[in-house]
Design a protein around this motif. Structure first.
Motif, short mmCIF file in Angstrom:
data_model
loop_
_atom_site.label_atom_id
_atom_site.label_comp_id
_atom_site.label_asym_id
_atom_site.label_seq_id
_atom_site.Cartn_x
_atom_site.Cartn_y
_atom_site.Cartn_z
N PRO A 339 4.12 -11.22 -19.91
CA PRO A 339 5.19 -10.49 -20.61
C PRO A 339 5.78 -9.37 -19.77
CG PRO A 339 3.07 -9.89 -21.50
CD PRO A 339 2.80 -10.94 -20.46
N ARG A 343 1.75 -3.03 -20.09
CA ARG A 343 0.89 -2.06 -20.77
C ARG A 343 0.90 -2.27 -22.28
NH1 ARG A 343 -0.35 2.22 -17.42
NH2 ARG A 343 -0.54 3.67 -19.14
N GLU A 344 2.08 -2.60 -22.81
CA GLU A 344 2.19 -2.80 -24.25
C GLU A 344 1.76 -4.20 -24.68
OE1 GLU A 344 3.17 -1.41 -27.31
OE2 GLU A 344 2.47 0.33 -26.18
N GLN A 345 2.18 -5.19 -23.88
CA GLN A 345 2.05 -6.57 -24.35
C GLN A 345 1.00 -7.37 -23.60
OE1 GLN A 345 6.09 -7.48 -23.43
NE2 GLN A 345 6.85 -6.81 -25.43
N GLY A 346 0.64 -6.91 -22.39
CA GLY A 346 -0.22 -7.74 -21.57
C GLY A 346 -1.68 -7.35 -21.56
N LEU A 347 -1.98 -6.07 -21.82
CA LEU A 347 -3.33 -5.59 -21.58
C LEU A 347 -3.85 -4.76 -22.74
CD1 LEU A 347 -2.75 -4.34 -17.94
CD2 LEU A 347 -4.09 -6.33 -18.59
N VAL A 348 -5.18 -4.78 -22.91
CA VAL A 348 -5.81 -3.79 -23.76
C VAL A 348 -6.32 -2.74 -22.79
CG1 VAL A 348 -7.53 -3.38 -25.54
CG2 VAL A 348 -6.50 -5.64 -25.33
N ASP A 350 -7.73 0.17 -22.66
CA ASP A 350 -9.02 0.84 -22.66
C ASP A 350 -10.19 -0.12 -22.43
OD1 ASP A 350 -8.21 3.45 -22.92
OD2 ASP A 350 -7.99 3.30 -25.09
N HIS A 351 -9.90 -1.41 -22.44
CA HIS A 351 -10.98 -2.37 -22.23
C HIS A 351 -11.12 -2.66 -20.74
CE1 HIS A 351 -11.07 -4.01 -26.63
NE2 HIS A 351 -11.24 -2.72 -26.54
N ARG A 354 -12.77 -7.05 -16.84
CA ARG A 354 -13.45 -8.29 -17.19
C ARG A 354 -13.04 -8.77 -18.59
NH1 ARG A 354 -17.89 -9.40 -19.91
NH2 ARG A 354 -19.28 -11.06 -19.19
N ASP A 355 -13.12 -7.87 -19.58
CA ASP A 355 -12.79 -8.28 -20.95
C ASP A 355 -11.33 -8.71 -21.05
OD1 ASP A 355 -15.32 -7.81 -21.73
OD2 ASP A 355 -14.93 -5.96 -22.82
N LEU A 359 -10.10 -12.64 -22.14
CA LEU A 359 -9.60 -12.71 -23.52
C LEU A 359 -8.98 -14.06 -23.89
CD1 LEU A 359 -9.63 -10.95 -25.97
CD2 LEU A 359 -7.48 -9.94 -25.27
N ARG A 399 -7.06 0.54 -17.54
CA ARG A 399 -6.20 1.73 -17.53
C ARG A 399 -6.25 2.47 -16.20
NH1 ARG A 399 -8.72 6.16 -19.16
NH2 ARG A 399 -10.14 4.94 -20.43
N LYS A 413 -5.25 -13.52 -15.84
CA LYS A 413 -5.82 -13.96 -17.11
C LYS A 413 -5.12 -15.23 -17.59
CE LYS A 413 -3.78 -11.75 -21.18
NZ LYS A 413 -3.74 -10.62 -22.08
N TRP A 414 -3.85 -15.37 -17.21
CA TRP A 414 -3.17 -16.59 -17.63
C TRP A 414 -3.41 -17.75 -16.69
CZ3 TRP A 414 -2.35 -17.31 -22.31
CH2 TRP A 414 -2.02 -16.25 -23.14
N ARG B 206 -15.14 -10.15 -29.55
CA ARG B 206 -14.15 -9.74 -28.55
C ARG B 206 -12.75 -9.70 -29.15
NH1 ARG B 206 -16.73 -10.58 -23.52
NH2 ARG B 206 -18.74 -9.69 -24.01
N ALA B 210 -10.19 -6.61 -29.28
CA ALA B 210 -8.87 -6.71 -28.67
C ALA B 210 -7.78 -6.42 -29.70
CB ALA B 210 -8.68 -8.10 -28.06
N GLY B 213 -7.73 -2.79 -30.12
CA GLY B 213 -7.36 -2.07 -28.90
C GLY B 213 -5.88 -2.12 -28.63
N ASN B 214 -5.27 -3.27 -28.81
CA ASN B 214 -3.82 -3.40 -28.61
C ASN B 214 -3.37 -4.66 -29.32
OD1 ASN B 214 -1.20 -3.79 -27.80
ND2 ASN B 214 -1.57 -3.31 -25.64
N ILE B 216 -0.52 -5.90 -30.12
CA ILE B 216 0.57 -6.69 -29.53
C ILE B 216 0.04 -7.54 -28.39
CG2 ILE B 216 2.77 -6.56 -28.33
CD1 ILE B 216 3.28 -3.96 -29.85
N ALA B 217 -0.76 -6.90 -27.50
CA ALA B 217 -1.30 -7.66 -26.38
C ALA B 217 -2.20 -8.78 -26.88
CB ALA B 217 -2.07 -6.73 -25.44
N PHE B 220 -0.02 -11.49 -28.08
CA PHE B 220 0.59 -12.14 -26.92
C PHE B 220 -0.43 -12.97 -26.14
CE2 PHE B 220 4.97 -10.81 -25.60
CZ PHE B 220 5.31 -10.15 -26.76
N THR B 221 -1.71 -12.80 -26.47
CA THR B 221 -2.73 -13.58 -25.79
C THR B 221 -3.16 -14.75 -26.66
OG1 THR B 221 -3.43 -11.51 -24.80
CG2 THR B 221 -4.90 -13.33 -24.50
N ILE B 223 -4.15 -14.57 -29.89
CA ILE B 223 -5.12 -14.27 -30.93
C ILE B 223 -4.39 -14.12 -32.26
CG2 ILE B 223 -6.73 -12.49 -31.75
CD1 ILE B 223 -7.37 -11.95 -28.80
N GLY B 280 -10.51 -0.61 -31.33
CA GLY B 280 -10.63 -1.02 -29.94
C GLY B 280 -12.00 -0.83 -29.34
#
Lengths: 500, 329
Positions: A339, A343-348, A350-351, A354-355, A359, A399, A413-414, B206, B210, B213-214, B216-217, B220-221, B223, B280
Motif C-alpha cells: 500500500p 506506516r498507516e496501512q502496511g505495518l503494525v 509497535d510490533h 518478525r511479527d 502476519l 518503528r 511480507k507480501w 497474533r 495485529a 496494533g493497527n 487498517i494494516a 490490508f493484510t 485479516i 496491540g
C-alpha cells in the motif's frame, strides 16, 4: 522597486543534518500576483515554503515581507506578517461549524469576555462575501465536501488578514467544476491585491491561473519567468534538467504476451474514482501506472485488492472471473498490494519486524492449533536476508527502522505469500536513493521469475526504469497506453501525463 | 572488536556483560508488574510477619479470592489487546450465577451449567454483533449491557438469593479441593495457561494483537478484523459466565450482586499486567500477576488492620503508581 514586492527571499540556505537542501535560493512575489512554484519531489519547494511559514529557520539569507526584513521564528510570526497557508491536509476541526473554524482561537469577544457567536458568524459571512462565494457559516465542516473545506481554509487565512496565500496542490482533491470555481476565486483574490504562491504539478492549471513561474531543481532556482515567455515543454525540461545516466537506466525485457493474461480488467468501475478501466497484464510483465494526483491510480490499486468494491465491470485472473470483495478474496486470487502509506496501512509499527513479516503467513505456519515458532523465525530470517533488510535482530519493533527498511519489510511480507500479481503503490516514497535502486532491482527480479507486477509511481525516472508498458490514467479511466520502447525520455512521458 | 583471546575468565566476563546488556536493552517496563509483586509481597511479609500473612492458608486464600477476577481478566486481555473493552463482565457473571442456580434447582446439574454458558454466549454474540455489525463503540455497547444484565438478574430473582443445594456443583465450581489445592486455584491455572498459549502461540493470538496494533494494516493484510473483534467479545462474555458459576459454587448460591463492580478490577488487572489500554500488546501471565497483586494488597491491608476507606485509598495509589511505572516511553 521593492515597494511592489509582497515577499522577497534572498540567497536562502538550508541544510538538514549537514545535507544541503537549499543552496542560496532567490524568490520574489509581487503584490496581486499569482506565482507558480514548480519542481520535482525533493527539489526544495516545500522547504522553501516552510521557511516562509516560519516552520524552519533558514541557515542563511534574508526574508523581507512588504519590504521590511522579518525574522519568522514560528508560524505565529508568519501569520502576523500576513502569510497564510492553505494546507493540503486541511487544518480544520470537522465537528465545529464553518464560522467557528474560521475564527478558531481568535474569537471576537462580547460582554463579560464571552465569545460573541453572532459576531463570529457575521464576520465569517463578510469574509465569504469578499471572496465572492456562498458558504453557510453555520454548517458543520464535517458535513461539507472537500471543496468547501478548502474555501473555509482560505477564509480562515483571509480572516487573519493574510496578504500572501500559499496554496499547495489545491486542486488535488477537487472535481473539475470545483477546480474552475477555485481558479475564479484566485483571480478575484488577485484583483483584491492578494498575492498567491501556487504549487502544482499540473501544467495546464499553472497556465490557467499563474502570472509568473519559478522552477526549483536540486535546491537551486533554475528559472523565474512570466508564463507568457515559456512553453510547457521548456518548463518540463527545466524541471527535469539533464539527467546523468545511472542505476535507473531502463533494461529492455521481452515479455511473452501470447498466453492468457494473468490479470485482465474489463471496464472496471470501483470506489469513488475508477471509471471503466480496461487493461491486461501478462506473466513476467511490469506495468507502470502513471497519472496526476487524483487520476485514480491508488483507487485502482484499492479496487484490485478488494478494499473498494467494484460497481461495474469484471476482473479476470488467469482468464477466470473473480469477485474481489475483500482483501482476503484478493489474496485467495493471488493478488497482493504494497500500500501507499506503509506506516498507516502496511505495518503494525509497535510490533517486531518478525511479527510483521509473518502476519500474512499465519495459516501456513501453524502446526495443529499452535504456531511453529522455529519455522516462523527461519522464514523471517530468510526474508530479511532476501531483501537485505538492515536490522540487528528480528525482534526489534519495526518503528525503529529507517523508512527504506520499513518499506522492505512491507515488500518482504507480501513476497512470502508468493502472489501471482503484485500491485505496488508508490513503493519508493520517502526512501533513500540506495534503497530505491535495491527496490527497482527487486521488481525486475520478480518479473524475471514470472510474477506480474503493477507499479504506481509519481517518480517518473523509476517508472521508466522498471516498466515494460505504461498506462496513463486520467479522471479514473485509461487515457493512453504506451509501450516503453516508444517513450524516448522522461519529458515525453511527462507530456503524456499532462495530456499535452 | 579486539583480538579474540579465549581465556575462561574472559569468556565468563563477556557472558556477564551480555546478560547485563540484555537486561538493559530489554524493555524493563514490561517487568514492572513482577517487580511490584515481589516488592509488595516482601513488604507485607516483613510488616505482617506476626499476623499470619505468610501462612499457607492465607496465601491460598488470596488465590481463591482473586480466582474470578483472574479468569475474567484473562479474556479481558484479549479484548483490550484488540483495542476494545468489555464493561459488562461483572454483571454477566452475576446474571450467570442466578441463571445457573435457578436451572439447577428446576432441571439439574448439567442443564444448569449449560444454561450458564448459553447465557454468556448469548450476551457475547449481542455485544460482538452490535460492535462489529453496527459499528457502535464497545465501551457504549457493554456499558448498556452492564445495566441490562444486572437488571435482568434482579428481575428474574426478585432480588432474592438463589440457593444451590447440588453438592457436586458446589464442589467442582468453588469449594472443592484437589489434594491440598483449592479447585479455584486449578481453574485459574487452567484459564491462564490456555489464555497465554492462545495469545502467544497461535495465529489467532497474533491476529488479535495485529488488529489492536493497527487495524487498517491488519485489514490490508487480509485479516478479518471484524471477526476478530466479534470473537474476543464472545470469549469475554462466555468466560464471565464461567466466573459467575465459580461465584455461585464458592458461595453456594446465585445472586445478582455477585461480580458487581468487578469490571473495574478486571480492567485494572489487565493494565497492571502490561497490556496496552490502546491495544496491540497483551500479556496473560502479567494479567494474572496484576490480579494477584491486587488480591495481595487487599489481603495485606486487611491484616494490617486498615479500615475499608483507608484500604481503598492505598489500593488506588498503588494502582496509579504501578501503571505510571509500566508505561512505556
Amino acid at each position: 522597486m521593492s515597494e511592489q514586492l509582497a515577499v522577497e527571499m534572498e540567497a536562502v540556505h538550508k541544510s538538514f543534518n549537514g545535507v544541503p537542501v537549499l543552496h542560496g535560493v532567490d524568490f520574489d512575489l509581487r503584490r496581486g500576483e499569482v506565482h507558480a512554484l514548480l519542481g520535482e519531489n525533493g527539489a526544495g519547494k516545500s522547504t522553501l515554503m516552510k521557511i516562509l511559514q516560519g516552520v524552519y529557520a533558514p541557515d542563511g539569507g534574508e526574508v523581507r515581507v512588504d519590504g521590511r526584513h522579518v525574522r519568522l521564528g514560528s508560524t505565529h510570526d508568519a501569520r502576523a506578517a500576513g502569510i497564510g497557508m492553505v494546507f493540503q491536509e486541511f487544518s480544520l476541526v470537522p465537528t465545529l461549524s464553518v464560522a467557528r473554524n474560521v475564527f478558531l482561537a481568535r474569537e471576537p469577544r462580547g460582554r463579560f469576555g464571552l465569545v460573541d457567536d453572532g459576531e463570529v458568524v457575521r464576520r465569517t459571512r463578510a469574509v465569504f462575501a469578499q471572496m465572492g462565494v456562498d458558504v453557510d457559516p453555520r454548517a458543520t465542516v464535517g458535513s461539507l465536501s472537500t471543496a468547501y473545506w478548502q474555501l473555509t481554509e482560505i477564509a480562515k487565512a483571509l480572516a487573519q488578514n493574510a496578504r500572501v496565500l500559499i496554496m499547495d496542490e489545491p486542486t488535488a482533491s477537487l472535481a473539475r467544476h470545483e477546480a474552475e470555481a477555485l481558479f475564479a476565486l484566485v483571480d478575484r483574490l488577485k484583483a483584491a491585491g492578494i498575492s498567491v504562491i501556487y504549487i502544482s504539478h499540473r501544467m495546464e492549471e499553472v497556465y490557467r491561473v499563474a502570472d509568473r513561474v519559478t522552477v526549483l531543481r536540486d535546491g537551486r532556482r533554475v528559472v523565474t519567468a512570466p508564463l507568457a515567455d515559456v512553453t510547457p515543454a521548456q518548463l518540463i525540461e527545466h524541471i527535469i534538467g539533464r539527467r546523468m545516466e545511472n542505476a535507473f537506466a531502463w533494461r529492455e525485457r521481452t515479455v511473452d504476451r501470447s498466453g492468457t493474461p494473468v490479470l485482465e480488467l474489463r471496464e472496471l468501475s470501483a470506489g469513488p474514482r475508477v471509471r471503466g478501466v480496461s487493461l491486461t497484464l501478462h506473466r513476467g510483465e511490469v506495468l507502470g501506472l502513471a497519472g496526476l494526483m487524483g487520476s485514480g491510480r491508488t483507487e485502482l490499486a484499492r479496487a484490485l485488492f478488494g478494499i473498494d468494491r467494484a460497481r461495474a465491470g469484471q476482473v479476470l485472473v488467469d482468464g477466470r472471473p473473480v469477485d474481489l470483495t475483500s482483501p482476503r478474496a484478493a489474496m485467495a486470487a493471488g493478488i497482493a498490494l504494497i500500500p501507499e502509506d506503509r506506516r498507516e496501512q502496511g505495518l503494525v509499527l509497535d510490533h517486531s519486524v518478525r511479527d510483521n513479516l509473518l502476519l500474512p503467513l499465519l495459516p501456513g505456519l501453524s502446526r495443529g492449533p499452535l504456531l511453529n515458532d522455529r519455522r516462523g523465525s527461519e522464514t523471517a530470517r530468510s526474508l530479511i536476508d532476501r531483501l537485505r533488510i538492515r536490522v540487528a535482530n528480528a525482534g526489534r519493533p519495526v518503528r525503529l527502522l529507517s523508512g527504506g527498511n520499513q518499506q522492505k519489510v512491507v515488500i518482504a511480507k507480501w513476497l512470502a505469500t508468493d502472489p501471482e500479481v503484485l500491485v505496488m503503490d508508490e513503493p519508493t516514497v520517502g526512501v533513500d536513493v540506495g534503497t530505491k535502486s535495491e527496490i527497482i532491482t527487486t521488481i525486475r527480479d520478480l518479473a524475471d521469475q514470472g510474477k506480474a507486477i503493477i507499479v504506481i509511481s509519481s517518480e517518473l525516472p523509476e517508472l521508466l526504469a522498471v516498466s515494460d508498458r505504461i498506462v496513463v490514467l486520467r479522471a479514473g479511466a485509461v487515457d493512453r497506453e504506451l509501450d516503453r520502447r516508444d517513450i524516448p525520455d522522461e519529458e515525453h512521458l511527462q507530456m503524456a501525463i499532462q495530456g499535452v | 572488536m579486539t583480538a579474540p583471546t579465549a581465556s575462561p575468565s574472559a569468556a565468563s566476563d563477556t557472558a556477564r556483560v551480555s546478560i547485563m546488556e540484555h537486561v538493559r536493552r530489554s524493555d524493563w517496563h514490561s517487568y514492572v508488574i513482577y517487580i511490584a509483586f515481589v516488592v509488595v509481597f516482601a513488604f507485607f511479609s516483613v510488616l505482617l510477619h506476626d499476623s499470619g500473612f505468610l501462612g499457607g492458608n492465607n496465601l491460598l486464600n488470596i488465590f481463591r479470592q482473586t480466582a474470578t477476577i483472574s479468569i475474567m481478566a484473562v479474556a479481558m486481555t484479549f479484548v483490550i489487546a484488540s483495542a476494545e473493552i468489555d464493561l459488562s463482565v461483572g454483571s454477566v457473571a452475576g446474571l450467570a450465577s442466578v441463571v445457573t442456580a435457578m436451572t439447577i434447582d428446576s432441571a439439574g446439574l448439567v442443564p444448569g451449567v449449560l444454561a450458564g454458558l448459553a447465557l454468556g454466549l448469548t450476551v457475547g454474540i449481542l455485544n460482538g454483533g452490535l460492535v462489529t455489525l453496527l459499528n457502535i463503540p464497545s465501551f457504549l455497547v457493554t456499558l448498556g449491557m452492564l445495566g441490562i444484565a444486572s437488571g435482568v438478574a434482579m428481575w428474574i430473582t426478585a432480588s432474592a438469593p438463589q440457593p444451590i443445594l447440588d453438592d457436586t456443583f458446589n464442589t467442582v465450581f468453588g469449594s472443592g479441593k484437589i489434594g491440598n489445592l483449592p479447585v479455584l486455584l486449578v481453574w485459574t491455572v487452567v484459564f491462564v495457561a490456555v489464555g497465554a498459549v492462545v495469545l502467544n502461540k497461535t495465529g489467532f493470538g497474533r491476529r488479535v494483537l495485529a488488529t489492536g496494533g493497527n487495524r487498517i494494516a491488519a485489514e490490508f493484510t487480509g485479516i478479518n478484523t471484524r471477526r476478530i473483534k466479534f470473537t474476543v467479545l464472545v470469549m469475554s462474555s462466555v468466560v464471565a459466565s464461567v466466573a459467575g458459576m465459580l461465584y455461585a459454587g464458592r458461595l453456594h448460591s446465585g445472586r445478582f450482586q455477585w461480580g458487581a463492580g468487578d469490571e473495574l478490577s478486571v480492567i485494572a488487572a489487565v493494565i497492571l499486567g502490561g497490556t496496552s489500554l490502546f491495544g496491540g500488546s497483551g500479556a496473560v501471565i502479567g494479567t494474572l500477576f496484576g490480579s494477584l497483586l491486587m488480591g495481595l494488597i487487599n489481603n495485606g491491608l486487611i491484616l494490617a488492620g486498615l479500615d475499608v476507606s483507608q484500604q481503598q485509598v492505598v489500593r488506588g495509589a498503588i494502582i496509579i503508581l504501578a501503571v505510571a511505572l509500566a508505561r512505556r516511553r
